[in-house]
Design a protein around this motif. Sequence first.
Motif, mmCIF file in Angstrom:
data_model
loop_
_atom_site.group_PDB
_atom_site.id
_atom_site.type_symbol
_atom_site.label_atom_id
_atom_site.label_comp_id
_atom_site.label_asym_id
_atom_site.label_seq_id
_atom_site.Cartn_x
_atom_site.Cartn_y
_atom_site.Cartn_z
ATOM 1 N N ASN A 198 52.982 26.460 39.633
ATOM 2 C CA ASN A 198 52.577 27.886 40.346
ATOM 3 C C ASN A 198 52.362 28.932 40.033
ATOM 4 O O ASN A 198 52.211 29.957 40.925
ATOM 5 C CB ASN A 198 52.464 27.607 41.888
ATOM 6 N N HIS A 199 52.585 29.204 39.076
ATOM 7 C CA HIS A 199 52.665 31.186 38.831
ATOM 8 C C HIS A 199 51.729 31.828 38.341
ATOM 9 O O HIS A 199 50.335 31.046 37.700
ATOM 10 C CB HIS A 199 53.579 31.227 37.645
ATOM 11 N N ARG A 200 51.644 33.397 39.102
ATOM 12 C CA ARG A 200 50.344 33.269 38.909
ATOM 13 C C ARG A 200 49.981 33.754 37.824
ATOM 14 O O ARG A 200 48.419 33.949 36.827
ATOM 15 C CB ARG A 200 50.085 35.046 39.999
ATOM 16 N N TYR A 201 50.790 34.315 37.001
ATOM 17 C CA TYR A 201 50.587 35.119 35.166
ATOM 18 C C TYR A 201 50.292 34.135 34.521
ATOM 19 O O TYR A 201 51.577 33.359 33.963
ATOM 20 C CB TYR A 201 51.311 36.427 35.512
ATOM 21 N N TYR A 207 45.462 36.277 35.623
ATOM 22 C CA TYR A 207 46.781 37.091 36.535
ATOM 23 C C TYR A 207 45.912 36.615 37.505
ATOM 24 O O TYR A 207 46.477 37.416 38.373
ATOM 25 C CB TYR A 207 45.914 38.579 36.507
ATOM 26 N N GLY A 208 44.980 35.749 37.330
ATOM 27 C CA GLY A 208 44.484 34.192 38.344
ATOM 28 C C GLY A 208 43.178 33.402 37.902
ATOM 29 O O GLY A 208 43.004 33.560 36.701
ATOM 30 N N THR A 250 44.893 27.552 38.504
ATOM 31 C CA THR A 250 46.416 27.523 38.420
ATOM 32 C C THR A 250 46.913 26.910 37.578
ATOM 33 O O THR A 250 47.754 27.865 36.180
ATOM 34 C CB THR A 250 46.512 27.976 39.939
ATOM 35 N N SER A 284 55.343 37.371 38.649
ATOM 36 C CA SER A 284 54.889 38.799 39.162
ATOM 37 C C SER A 284 54.352 39.584 37.503
ATOM 38 O O SER A 284 54.528 38.719 36.356
ATOM 39 C CB SER A 284 56.084 39.419 39.676
#
Lengths: 112, 113
Positions: free
Chosen positions: B28-31, B50-51, B71, B96
Amino acid sequence: AQSVTQLDSHVSVSEGTPVLLRCNYSSSYSPSLFWYVQHPNKGLQLLLKYTSAATLVKGINGFEAEFKKSETSFHLTKPSAHMSDAAEYFCVALTGGFKTIFGAGTRLFVKA
Amino acid sequence: DAGITQSPRHKVTETGTPVTLRCHQTENHRYMYWYRQDPGHGLRLIHYSYGVKDTDKGEVSDGYSVSRSKTEDFLLTLESATSSQTSVYFCAISESAANYGYTFGSGTRLTVV
């Protein structure tokens, strides 16, 4: 221009002797710095990171690195090499936003 | 590598054919990032995200496109493969903006003949 220079493309050591892999960076900003290791046919694995806290950073598998701002260096060391340390090592700088700069890599050979 | 898988692991394709590589994460990492690795060049960034639906170009984006509709998935497409795109492709994720370091997939070795 921002850059990361790994000073040796190949380093060969005997098992049980110290390891030194050299990395210099050039950046307008105070960067975050990383060392990654890549074993054959594998992805890169994070060894350690420097993000402006302690200048001596300890990582996994007995590796450590020291950030020296005056020398713009971030050399990777290990007191005693093991055969399993044979791999390619990458020094990486994050200089701001998504500007990540990889060094060209240093291949470490460990002789029995 | 835990939490991130790439498919296929190996592929041979002909010049001019389209190719899609998949990166799937369970963190579930954004990047998410796509890199290529070539001898003497280290790793070079192709595209990053980045999303969901938010992507941007890296330093070697020509000839590549990406999509991120969920995602967990980040697709890299070579619209018309060329021999210069023979390489090892790595996907990476970060929680991040890379300050914590990346987690890399195991790579896809692509050969264009």
